[in-house]
Design a protein around this motif. Structure first.
Motif, PDB file in Angstrom:
ATOM      1  N   HIS B  39       0.938  -1.252   0.100  1.00 41.10           N
ATOM      2  CA  HIS B  39       0.017   0.167  -0.082  1.00 41.10           C
ATOM      3  C   HIS B  39       0.791   1.129  -0.055  1.00 41.10           C
ATOM      4  O   HIS B  39       1.751   1.327   0.934  1.00 41.10           O
ATOM      5  N   ALA B  56      -0.865  10.005  -5.528  1.00 38.11           N
ATOM      6  CA  ALA B  56      -1.559   8.740  -5.877  1.00 38.11           C
ATOM      7  C   ALA B  56      -1.274   7.672  -4.872  1.00 38.11           C
ATOM      8  O   ALA B  56      -0.312   7.629  -4.222  1.00 38.11           O
ATOM      9  N   GLU B  57      -2.488   6.998  -4.667  1.00 43.01           N
ATOM     10  CA  GLU B  57      -2.535   5.774  -3.726  1.00 43.01           C
ATOM     11  C   GLU B  57      -2.484   4.549  -4.479  1.00 43.01           C
ATOM     12  O   GLU B  57      -3.317   4.309  -5.401  1.00 43.01           O
ATOM     13  N   TYR B  58      -1.772   3.481  -4.063  1.00 42.00           N
ATOM     14  CA  TYR B  58      -1.582   2.337  -4.890  1.00 42.00           C
ATOM     15  C   TYR B  58      -1.942   1.305  -3.843  1.00 42.00           C
ATOM     16  O   TYR B  58      -1.640   1.263  -2.853  1.00 42.00           O
ATOM     17  N   TRP B  59      -2.646   0.259  -4.352  1.00 43.36           N
ATOM     18  CA  TRP B  59      -2.466  -1.138  -3.650  1.00 43.36           C
ATOM     19  C   TRP B  59      -2.154  -2.240  -4.588  1.00 43.36           C
ATOM     20  O   TRP B  59      -2.657  -2.440  -5.798  1.00 43.36           O
ATOM     21  N   LEU B  60      -0.903  -2.650  -4.366  1.00 41.54           N
ATOM     22  CA  LEU B  60      -0.601  -3.772  -5.335  1.00 41.54           C
ATOM     23  C   LEU B  60      -0.487  -5.131  -4.670  1.00 41.54           C
ATOM     24  O   LEU B  60       0.182  -5.269  -3.646  1.00 41.54           O
ATOM     25  N   PHE B  65      -3.510  -4.617  -9.170  1.00 42.02           N
ATOM     26  CA  PHE B  65      -3.279  -3.236  -8.902  1.00 42.02           C
ATOM     27  C   PHE B  65      -4.684  -2.380  -8.897  1.00 42.02           C
ATOM     28  O   PHE B  65      -5.292  -2.829  -9.579  1.00 42.02           O
ATOM     29  N   ARG B  66      -4.368  -1.625  -7.782  1.00 39.92           N
ATOM     30  CA  ARG B  66      -5.587  -0.668  -7.802  1.00 39.92           C
ATOM     31  C   ARG B  66      -4.963   0.633  -7.409  1.00 39.92           C
ATOM     32  O   ARG B  66      -3.899   0.716  -6.950  1.00 39.92           O
ATOM     33  N   ALA B  67      -5.518   1.804  -7.806  1.00 37.31           N
ATOM     34  CA  ALA B  67      -5.056   3.030  -7.638  1.00 37.31           C
ATOM     35  C   ALA B  67      -6.033   4.351  -7.492  1.00 37.31           C
ATOM     36  O   ALA B  67      -7.162   3.914  -8.031  1.00 37.31           O
ATOM     37  N   SER B  81     -10.104   6.879  -9.659  1.00 36.63           N
ATOM     38  CA  SER B  81      -9.608   5.798  -8.889  1.00 36.63           C
ATOM     39  C   SER B  81     -10.288   4.370  -9.677  1.00 36.63           C
ATOM     40  O   SER B  81     -11.065   4.669 -10.575  1.00 36.63           O
ATOM     41  N   TYR B  98      -3.872   3.780 -17.818  1.00 34.66           N
ATOM     42  CA  TYR B  98      -5.210   4.139 -17.104  1.00 34.66           C
ATOM     43  C   TYR B  98      -6.428   4.198 -18.219  1.00 34.66           C
ATOM     44  O   TYR B  98      -6.149   5.133 -19.017  1.00 34.66           O
TER      45      TYR B  98
END
Lengths: 199, 318
Positions: B39, B56-60, B65-67, B81, B98
């Motif tokens: 995160h 930017a906020e990422y979850w990998l 991948f989400r952002a 998002s 994106y």
């Protein structure tokens, strides 16, 4: 005495006109007899890109270039040509248009080529286009750039023309060959071809 | 997809906590462990005042991948998002894409992030190292110079011409998958948010919603590559391409809508996969196209006999 249509025949006639207009859409299928790809050379090496856009009705090269540029792909770029094959004739790419210059990190890029015939009734002069989204990481990639997506570039130009009021439709062409590049990364089109009307 | 309120609270708290460590880069971080979710809350600051500022906020999670990206320009701040109408393409190598598909409009696309771009260029040999320390690897590629963490590959800064961009990690943590909703990495249709991966037929078959046909080898050609794509656009929801040897390809696609027309021309044929059409390509190769419902199967082979032979030996993957 001058014949007159009663209310019912007039209605039937109007419906027939309306339905006829729908069925005989200007985008009805024509004798589109061309390869579904553009090739790096006439020896048909493994490097090729799907033709995924058709500019129809008044799709001469000058008209096509003008409209592509008007919708944001306004950087004329030159570069290594690819070969279009149509009716047993090879021809180099006639025009390139892009959303960025040669050295830009990423851009949409399309190669187009006007064809010799009118493509059939109601189809007009048409241009074939191979659109792709690419970056330029350097190294050994396909041509000087690396195609990352065929679909997104095609849909970008389709969206631009749709938002600009152009009539569009599409057909499924199944040109889904996997292009594997020198670094092992593969890119594949989804097989759909967008037809865009240049009035 | 909506994020449950509890999860939203957790995420908001983690974002807030991230503010406390703004301006720091946590050193010695490990790569995402199997099962962990990395995160990140990253601020990118450009030395060029004309550039937009971006958080930017990422979850990998492996390839998933989400952002969420908040971008501030002279016209204001816009937050986007991943979700029901947003898709991210983050290939194992290369630039992140994106995809934006607003409801009722055509798809558009913009590039917003390339977290591992220079690390990947370095790995591929396209970028050359100029300085290597335990904390940073500095590489150059053309006019671009960048530094990334050797352990994680995450960028530290990059410079093109006179413009320098710094990556400031406001938050960087590893979450257990249980911290996220079960559908966190899925879109509204229940598919994982991903785009293209190279995988095995068995893995591809487990991910797509149609019967995938494959074979370990076809007419003496071994299976060399299987490429799975999904979520690309509304017209093709899922697609599997298989490359056998150098001259045979089998592609199967789940179309998002029934085509009004199939590729013009061709010859009506009957294959073991069902009735279809046969096309002779410009190079003399032959393509069989079979459309059953919304599933399109394409077999490309060097000649007619081989194409029919391929269609005969393909079997559904269990």
């Amino acid at each position: 005495m001058k014949p007159r249509l009663g209310p019912l025949p007039a209605l039937v006639f109007a419906l027939a006109l309306a339905l006829g207009g729908f069925v005989n859409s200007p985008l009805a299928l024509a004798d589109l007899n061309f390869s579904s790809y553009v090739w790096l050379d006439t020896n048909m090496s493994s490097a090729h890109e799907p033709i995924n856009v058709l500019f129809t009705i008044n799709g001469t090269s000058p008209n096509t270039e003008t409209h592509i540029g008007h919708h944001g792909w306004n950087t004329f770029v030159c570069g290594l040509n690819l070969y279009f094959y149509d009716h047993q004739v090879w021809e180099n790419t006639e025009h390139h248009m892009a959303t960025g210059g040669y050295c830009d990190a990423v851009r949409d890029h399309i190669r187009t080529n006007q064809q010799f015939d009118d493509g059939g009734p109601n189809f007009g002069t048409f241009n074939m286009g191979a659109a792709h989204f690419e970056d330029r990481p350097g190294g050994c990639y396909f041509l000087s750039h690396r195609p990352l997506s065929f679909n997104s570039a095609r849909d970008d130009i389709w969206t631009a023309f749709t938002n600009g009021g152009h009539s569009t439709d599409s057909y499924y062409g199944a040109n889904t060959d996997v292009l594997t590049q020198c670094d092992g990364v593969s890119v594949q089109g989804d097989g759909w071809v967008r037809r865009l009307v240049i009035p | 997809m909506t994020i449950p309120s509890v999860t939203r609270v957790i995420l908001l708290c983690t974002i807030a906590a991230g503010g406390l460590v703004a301006g720091t880069v946590l050193s010695g971080a490990r790569a995402t462990a199997a099962g962990d979710v990395l995160h990140l809350v990253v601020e990118t600051r450009s030395s060029n005042p004309a550039d937009a500022s971006r958080v930017a906020e990422y979850w990998l999670d492996g390839s998933r991948f989400r952002a969420k990206v908040a971008e501030t320009t002279s016209e204001g701040t816009a937050t986007t998002s991943t979700g029901p109408t947003w898709l991210l393409h983050v290939p194992p190598r290369g630039t992140a894409l994106y995809f934006e598909t607003p409801v009722g409009a055509g798809p558009t696309r913009s590039v917003f992030a390339a977290l591992y771009y220079m690390r990947d260029a370095f790995t591929a040999g396209a970028a050359k190292p100029t300085a290597v320390t335990p904390d940073a690897t500095v590489v150059t590629m053309g006019a671009r110079t960048a530094a990334f963490e050797p352990a994680s590959g995450l960028p530290l800064w990059e410079r093109t011409g006179n413009t320098r961009i710094d990556y400031i990690y406001r938050l960087r943590e590893h979450l257990l998958p249980a911290a996220l909703a079960a559908d966190f990495f899925q879109d509204a249709a229940g598919r994982e948010i991903a785009y293209t991966i190279e995988t095995t037929p068995e893995n591809a078959a487990s991910r797509v919603h149609f019967a995938l046909y494959s074979a370990p080898a076809l007419i003496g050609r071994p299976l060399k590559k299987t490429v799975l794509s999904y979520g690309a656009n509304r017209w093709t929801l899922e697609q599997v391409g298989q490359v056998y040897g150098s001259d045979i390809q089998v592609s199967m696609s789940l179309l998002g809508q029934q085509p009004s027309e199939i590729r013009p021309g061709g010859e009506a044929v009957l294959t073991m996969l069902g009735p279809g059409r046969l096309y002779v390509e410009a190079d003399g190769s032959v393509r069989l196209l079979v459309l059953k419902g919304l599933v399109a199967t394409s077999v490309l082979a060097p000649d007619r006999q081989t194409a029919f032979s391929v269609a005969q030996v393909l079997q559904p993957v269990r």
